[in-house]
Design a protein around this motif. Structure first.
Motif, PDB file in Angstrom:
ATOM      1  N   TYR A 125     -49.225 -22.679  78.282  1.00 18.31           N
ATOM      2  CA  TYR A 125     -49.482 -24.060  78.757  1.00 18.31           C
ATOM      3  C   TYR A 125     -49.438 -24.721  77.654  1.00 18.31           C
ATOM      4  O   TYR A 125     -50.115 -24.491  76.395  1.00 18.31           O
ATOM      5  N   PHE A 161     -41.898 -26.767  86.260  1.00 19.57           N
ATOM      6  CA  PHE A 161     -43.358 -27.014  86.460  1.00 19.57           C
ATOM      7  C   PHE A 161     -43.744 -28.004  85.375  1.00 19.57           C
ATOM      8  O   PHE A 161     -43.548 -27.695  84.012  1.00 19.57           O
ATOM      9  N   TRP A 176     -55.861 -21.723  80.896  1.00 20.34           N
ATOM     10  CA  TRP A 176     -55.605 -20.902  82.028  1.00 20.34           C
ATOM     11  C   TRP A 176     -56.902 -20.134  82.195  1.00 20.34           C
ATOM     12  O   TRP A 176     -57.629 -19.735  81.300  1.00 20.34           O
ATOM     13  N   VAL A 202     -52.797 -22.276  90.348  1.00 24.64           N
ATOM     14  CA  VAL A 202     -51.457 -21.977  90.216  1.00 24.64           C
ATOM     15  C   VAL A 202     -50.927 -20.698  90.782  1.00 24.64           C
ATOM     16  O   VAL A 202     -51.826 -19.745  91.241  1.00 24.64           O
ATOM     17  N   GLU A 212     -46.084 -22.384  89.109  1.00 27.36           N
ATOM     18  CA  GLU A 212     -46.050 -22.997  90.289  1.00 27.36           C
ATOM     19  C   GLU A 212     -47.486 -23.414  90.545  1.00 27.36           C
ATOM     20  O   GLU A 212     -48.164 -22.749  90.853  1.00 27.36           O
ATOM     21  N   PHE A 213     -47.431 -24.824  91.305  1.00 17.06           N
ATOM     22  CA  PHE A 213     -48.813 -25.243  91.520  1.00 17.06           C
ATOM     23  C   PHE A 213     -48.968 -25.050  93.035  1.00 17.06           C
ATOM     24  O   PHE A 213     -47.984 -24.786  93.653  1.00 17.06           O
TER      25      PHE A 213
END
Length: 345
Positions: A125, A161, A176, A202, A212-213
């Motif tokens: 991320y 994303f 995360w 996610v 993917e949210f």
């Protein structure tokens, strides 16, 4: 970000208010008086916003760099032996949503990495400048993700994303977290002036694990909230869990001077409500037998690895030069006692 070609007002919308660094400047580790209970400094001349991930008996960290790529490092011991990884780390030119300044800078910020269970690939991320806002009076960051077969990269952006908050403040500083029930989340901050810490779930399985949210963002804490004075800045959020307590850590004030710190709040649910703790975990101090200035941008050992009473930490701090381009890395073991955190000198 002080070298970016942005208006002054935009500079103060960024997380960590950091400055890009040169990957070419790979000098030996900084020397300093020996700390007690804290190891370092490491990874001079600068390695701000260090993440932390443990795999295959090795600790890995990724940090902010020159705005065009990230820098990485690894160590078998955490408290010694840090060495930098060879780049490149992130193929940012493949991110269709990210934009460059005229000097080629993407404004890359505060990377965080984990390995997903669905296919053993690694997800990074990160934040980068939103190309839709470049050239406007409200330049913002978006949060995206990239995938690699190897932890050291190269990471390739997953372009479907991305989270951008173009109607309010941008988003930055993603981290995360995986809960005991298997659900996964990203914690991040909205940029100044809004400045909330938020969380968003996610996907936790399948081919879209981590990219993917699921549902909408939820607010956790706001700057200067619950009677605290944060210097109008709250950033670098991170969540880890020990027992039935969730610890939400973050930094406040300005990373370029001695006001920067590591604060935390606790909750019994990952989405809160979180109660802020009065005493910061880390602040400018001589308590550890060395001069520790402006500690912050911290990341923690997520998995307890069988010991609920500790959590390893990595963070950056300023050198005697008090130069935002010279923020070096420290590590330590955090003691967890119920809902309290401490580092013993």
């Amino acid at each position: 970000m002080f070298r970016f070609s942005l208006p002054l007002a935009v500079l103060f919308t960024t997380s960590a208010l950091s400055s890009p660094l040169s990957l070419a400047a790979r000098r030996p580790e900084a020397t300093a008086e020996q700390c007690h209970g804290i190891s370092g400094p490491f990874l001079a001349p600068s390695f701000p916003d260090p993440s932390l991930y443990y795999i295959d008996d090795t600790w890995y960290s990724f940090g902010t760099s020159n705005g065009k790529d990230f820098q990485g490092a690894k160590s078998a011991e955490l408290k010694s032996g840090w060495s930098k990884l060879d780049g490149p780390i992130l193929a940012i030119d493949e991110a269709t949503w990210a934009g460059q300044q005229e000097n080629g800078v993407y404004g890359l910020w505060a990377p965080d990495v984990f390995q997903r269970t669905s296919d053993s690939k690694f997800v990074m991320y990160f934040a980068a400048l939103d190309k839709e806002t470049i050239g406007t009076d409200n330049v913002q960051h978006c949060i995206g993700a990239a995938i690699s077969d190897e932890i050291g990269g190269v990471y390739h952006p997953e372009n479907d994303f991305v989270q951008c908050n173009r109607t309010s403040s941008g988003v930055i500083d993603p981290a995360w977290f995986k809960d005991n029930d298997g659900k996964q989340y990203i914690i991040y901050k909205t940029e100044i002036p809004e400045n909330w810490l938020e969380i968003r779930e996610v996907r936790s399985s399948g081919p879209k694990e981590g990219v993917e949210f699921v549902g909408n963002a939820q607010k956790l804490l706001q700057v200067n909230g619950q009677g605290f004075s944060d210097g109008n800045n709250m950033e670098a959020p991170y969540i880890f869990r020990r027992g039935d307590t969730y610890f939400l850590t973050y930094s406040t004030h300005f990373t370029g001077d001695g006001s920067y710190d590591v604060q935390y709040a606790t909750a019994k649910k990952v989405t809160g409500p979180y109660t802020r703790v009065k005493t910061p975990l880390l602040k400018t101090t001589d308590t550890f037998g060395c001069t520790l200035t402006g500690p912050g941008g911290a990341s923690f050992q997520r998995n307890a690895q069988g010991d609920e009473g500790v959590a390893k930490i990595i963070f950056h701090g300023l050198t005697d030069a008090m130069d935002i381009n010279k923020r070096v890395v420290y590590t330590a073991t955090v003691q967890v006692d119920g809902d309290k955190l401490s580092i013993q000198p």
